[in-house]
Scaffold this active site. Structure first.
Site, PDB file in Angstrom:
ATOM      1  N   GLU A  90      51.730  32.937  47.133  1.00 17.30           N
ATOM      2  CA  GLU A  90      52.831  32.346  46.391  1.00 17.30           C
ATOM      3  C   GLU A  90      53.990  33.336  46.430  1.00 17.30           C
ATOM      4  OE1 GLU A  90      51.970  31.299  42.330  1.00 17.30           O
ATOM      5  OE2 GLU A  90      54.012  30.544  42.020  1.00 17.30           O
TER       6      GLU A  90
ATOM      7  N   ARG B 254      37.341  38.933  45.322  1.00 12.71           N
ATOM      8  CA  ARG B 254      38.620  39.596  45.509  1.00 12.71           C
ATOM      9  C   ARG B 254      38.417  41.105  45.507  1.00 12.71           C
ATOM     10  NH1 ARG B 254      42.192  36.987  42.688  1.00 12.71           N
ATOM     11  NH2 ARG B 254      43.738  38.606  42.408  1.00 12.71           N
TER      12      ARG B 254
ATOM     13  N   LYS C 258      49.536  40.731  40.080  1.00 11.00           N
ATOM     14  CA  LYS C 258      50.997  40.725  40.098  1.00 11.00           C
ATOM     15  C   LYS C 258      51.555  40.890  38.686  1.00 11.00           C
ATOM     16  CE  LYS C 258      51.318  37.555  43.938  1.00 11.00           C
ATOM     17  NZ  LYS C 258      51.415  36.107  44.154  1.00 11.00           N
TER      18      LYS C 258
HETATM   19  P1  ATP Z   1      47.604  38.053  41.874  1.00  8.63           P
HETATM   20  O1  ATP Z   1      46.317  38.038  41.121  1.00  8.63           O
HETATM   21  O2  ATP Z   1      47.969  39.421  42.370  1.00  8.63           O
HETATM   22  O3  ATP Z   1      48.711  37.356  41.178  1.00  8.63           O
HETATM   23  P2  ATP Z   1      47.303  35.710  43.446  1.00  8.63           P
HETATM   24  O4  ATP Z   1      45.967  35.239  43.848  1.00  8.63           O
HETATM   25  O5  ATP Z   1      47.960  34.961  42.375  1.00  8.63           O
HETATM   26  O6  ATP Z   1      47.260  37.263  43.199  1.00  8.63           O
HETATM   27  P3  ATP Z   1      48.573  34.635  45.742  1.00  8.63           P
HETATM   28  O7  ATP Z   1      49.932  34.916  46.264  1.00  8.63           O
HETATM   29  O8  ATP Z   1      48.283  33.287  45.220  1.00  8.63           O
HETATM   30  O9  ATP Z   1      48.296  35.735  44.663  1.00  8.63           O
HETATM   31  O10 ATP Z   1      47.466  35.037  46.813  1.00  8.63           O
HETATM   32  C1  ATP Z   1      47.556  34.734  48.172  1.00  8.63           C
HETATM   33  C2  ATP Z   1      46.217  34.899  48.806  1.00  8.63           C
HETATM   34  O11 ATP Z   1      45.757  36.245  48.670  1.00  8.63           O
HETATM   35  C3  ATP Z   1      45.184  34.014  48.147  1.00  8.63           C
HETATM   36  O12 ATP Z   1      44.413  33.415  49.151  1.00  8.63           O
HETATM   37  C4  ATP Z   1      44.377  34.954  47.304  1.00  8.63           C
HETATM   38  O13 ATP Z   1      43.081  34.494  47.184  1.00  8.63           O
HETATM   39  C5  ATP Z   1      44.474  36.260  48.088  1.00  8.63           C
HETATM   40  N1  ATP Z   1      44.348  37.408  47.195  1.00  8.63           N
HETATM   41  C6  ATP Z   1      45.116  37.734  46.149  1.00  8.63           C
HETATM   42  N2  ATP Z   1      44.661  38.825  45.529  1.00  8.63           N
HETATM   43  C7  ATP Z   1      43.554  39.223  46.215  1.00  8.63           C
HETATM   44  C8  ATP Z   1      42.614  40.300  46.080  1.00  8.63           C
HETATM   45  N3  ATP Z   1      42.718  41.190  45.091  1.00  8.63           N
HETATM   46  N4  ATP Z   1      41.627  40.388  46.983  1.00  8.63           N
HETATM   47  C9  ATP Z   1      41.515  39.505  47.977  1.00  8.63           C
HETATM   48  N5  ATP Z   1      42.357  38.474  48.161  1.00  8.63           N
HETATM   49  C10 ATP Z   1      43.364  38.321  47.290  1.00  8.63           C
HETATM   50 MG    MG Z   2      47.622  32.587  43.248  1.00  6.16          MG
END
Ligand code: ATP
Ligand code: MG
Length: 566
Positions: free
Chosen positions: A37, A262, A272
């Protein structure tokens, strides 16, 4: 040279893909996607996802898309899109012409929603957000059906269209899937598909005032793009039935959702939300602060894409959440830079060393090896003269046992230089040693004695009149607590912020060959660690070096213990 056999780490997703290929599913294709995102900068956790998705595509001769998961207008921005592109490219991956936006599917998503309404599988609900929450029930208690659940298809179609036209205020209505209010999985209790939001979207502007939810938009986006394996993190496991439900009800192409654990890192936060608090409240200088676990932070610190990719490969892919030791990331960096980074001499906390029997104006050019791991990197000349800087730590007036460096009466080797013997030292009025006096043995040029005389200590140095004064920034972890995923109820993550995560030293001295060191160039400063030129704050007349890591590899020890116990 003692290179360890490296066992391929487990990756259960490969097993699933190989089984699908054997069974001839998806026409033998592998097509993954990385769907961030655009509401913040990528971090090392995202890097794991990038490496996994692109890596699988590469391994199975498939394709990997990048998709902006941009269905929430209030937090997203074009600047993040550009940053994500830059970071994925820097990691070394190429999406070719497959850079997509969920917002490009808004029309299609709307059409599919109408289809679901027409099938009696979606309805407009007019309960408030709070009421919807109350009606949902709990894990142990079934939910309650909304009084609006049985509106006619015609009424639903009309209300949904009027929602789209902007005839209602935010919160007046939502579109919900009509599934089962008593479903044991709460996500299946008539989840919201669309909400009204009067916000300007960074791409679609004010064209829409209804926006799809993640659960509704994601599966359809995957379907439209022909994704085969839709890989996401574990928290979406409970959403998978919903992913499947939408695609089955619509009867459209159906990718497979697979969840993995994750990445979490010791002494680090990877959300984030927390990272943006660090930025906003000034605990760091920005998203690219070299202490940040963001891709831009790691890059500015001096990390290489190769080290990050190696790390992502080594941690494997698991189904259970865990916290990975940050020492492993550092180990990967050391392994990479050990092979590639030229060596240099630098003194961080200078102490003057005067060679009393060295001719006053003499300068010698001594030969130094650029990288003992790689002879092809050659040698360079470093100037040697009567007055040098050495590390304050490398002299002790009263040396403890096992201290083999310089002390009164003691002889040591100056790396690539000569043997010197301490004959005297000077203190200031506070009792601090400010100058050490030595004699040198002219017969030991290059740091070797013809008579076979041994010394136990070798120290680094720079020639005072040739040295370049630079700023050096030393870093420690941002947090003092090892497992930041494990905060007690009511604990604030801020209480674990390390107040000593940054130490700035000036002036430090580096050998003159580094006078024109370009931004982001990396060196091993002998005995001190790996350093890189800060691309933001470094100036021609004041170079700034970030210490990426020290030379002390704690991971090797951990690894040894692990294999011994295995
Ligand atoms: P955050 O928890 O940092 O806000 P998010 O999942 O909301 O992360 P996105 O931009 O939606 O952030 O994530 C994009 C992709 O990266 C998704 O497929 C998510 O599953 C993956 N991702 C995010 N954080 C991790 C992590 N710590 N380890 C592995 N994959 C991750
Ligand atoms: Mg997300």
């Amino acid at each position: 040279m003692g290179k360890k056999e490296f066992k391929t780490p487990p990756n259960f997703i490969k097993d699933i893909i190989e089984e699908d290929l054997r069974a001839g599913r998806y026409g033998g294709r592998v097509h993954t996607r990385f769907p961030p995102e655009p509401n913040g900068f990528l971090h090392i956790g995202h890097a794991k996802s990038v490496c996994l998705n692109f890596g699988l595509a590469q391994e199975y001769n498939g394709l990997c898309n990048v998709r902006m998961d941009d269905t929430n207008p209030s937090t997203e921005d074009e600047a993040y899109v550009q940053a994500i592109k830059e970071d994925v490219r820097w990691l070394g991956f190429d999406w070719e012409d497959r850079f997509y936006y969920a917002s490009d599917y808004f029309d299609k998503l709307y059409e599919y929603a109408i289809e679901l309404i027409k099938k009696g599988k979606a309805y407009v609900d007019s309960l408030s957000q709070e009421e919807i929450r109350q009606y949902r029930g709990t894990l142990t208690e079934a939910g309650k059906e909304s009084p609006y659940r049985n509106r006619s298809i015609e009424e639903n179609l009309e209300l949904f269209e009027r929602m789209k036209k902007g005839e209602f205020p935010e919160g007046a209505h939502v579109l919900r899937a009509k599934i089962d209010m008593a479903h044991p999985n709460l996500n299946m209790r008539d989840p919201v598909m669309y909400r009204i939001k009067y916000a300007t979207h960074y791409r679609t502007g004010n064209r829409w005032c209804i926006y799809p939810t993640y659960d509704y938009a994601h599966c359809i986006s995957d379907s439209i793009e022909g994704i085969t394996h839709s890989i996401c993190t574990l928290e979406f496991e409970d959403h998978r039935p919903l992913y499947d439900w939408f695609l089955d009800e619509l009867g459209i192409y159906h990718p497979k959702q697979i969840e993995f654990a994750r990445l979490n890192l010791t002494y680090t936060v990877l959300s984030k939300r927390y990272l943006s608090i660090l930025v906003r409240e000034g605990y760091v200088t920005g998203w690219d602060d070299p202490r940040m676990p963001t891709i831009r932070g790691l890059r500015r610190r001096g990390y290489t894409p190769e080290a990050i990719k190696d790390f992502c490969e080594r941690i494997g892919v698991a189904k259970r959440n865990s916290v990975v030791d940050v020492a492993l990331l550092e180990h990967c960096l050391r392994e990479d830079l050990n092979k590639r980074a030229p060596r240099a001499m630098a003194v961080l906390r200078p102490l003057k060393l005067v060679i009393v029997n060295y001719p006053n104006d003499q300068v010698e050019e001594l030969e130094a090896v650029n990288n003992p791991e790689d002879p092809s990197m050659g040698t360079r000349k470093i100037p040697f003269s009567k007055v040098l800087y050495i590390e304050r730590d490398d002299f002790r007036e009263n040396p403890p046992k096992d201290y083999f460096r310089l002390a009164p009466g003691r002889e040591v080797r100056l790396r690539y230089g000569y043997y010197v013997t301490c004959v005297d030292f000077i203190k200031d009025s506070n009792g601090n040693v400010i100058e050490v006096h030595c004699t040198y043995d002219p017969e030991t040029r290059g740091g070797w004695s013809a008579d076979g005389r041994k010394v136990r200590g070798t120290i680094h140095w720079v020639s005072a009149r040739h040295a370049i004064p630079v700023e050096v920034r030393l870093y420690d972890y941002l947090f003092t607590k090892e497992d930041m995923t494990n905060l007690e109820e009511g604990e604030d993550f801020r209480q674990y912020i390390n107040p000593k995560s940054l130490e700035v030293l000036y002036p430090c001295y580096v050998e003159p060959s580094l006078a024109n060191a370009p931004p982001e160039s990396r060196y091993q400063f002998e005995r001190l660690g790996y350093f890189s030129v800060d691309p933001v704050d470094s100036k021609k007349d004041r170079l700034v070096f970030n210490r990426i890591v020290t030379l002390k590899d704690t991971w090797s020890k951990i690894e040894k213990k692990l294999t011994e116990n295995a």
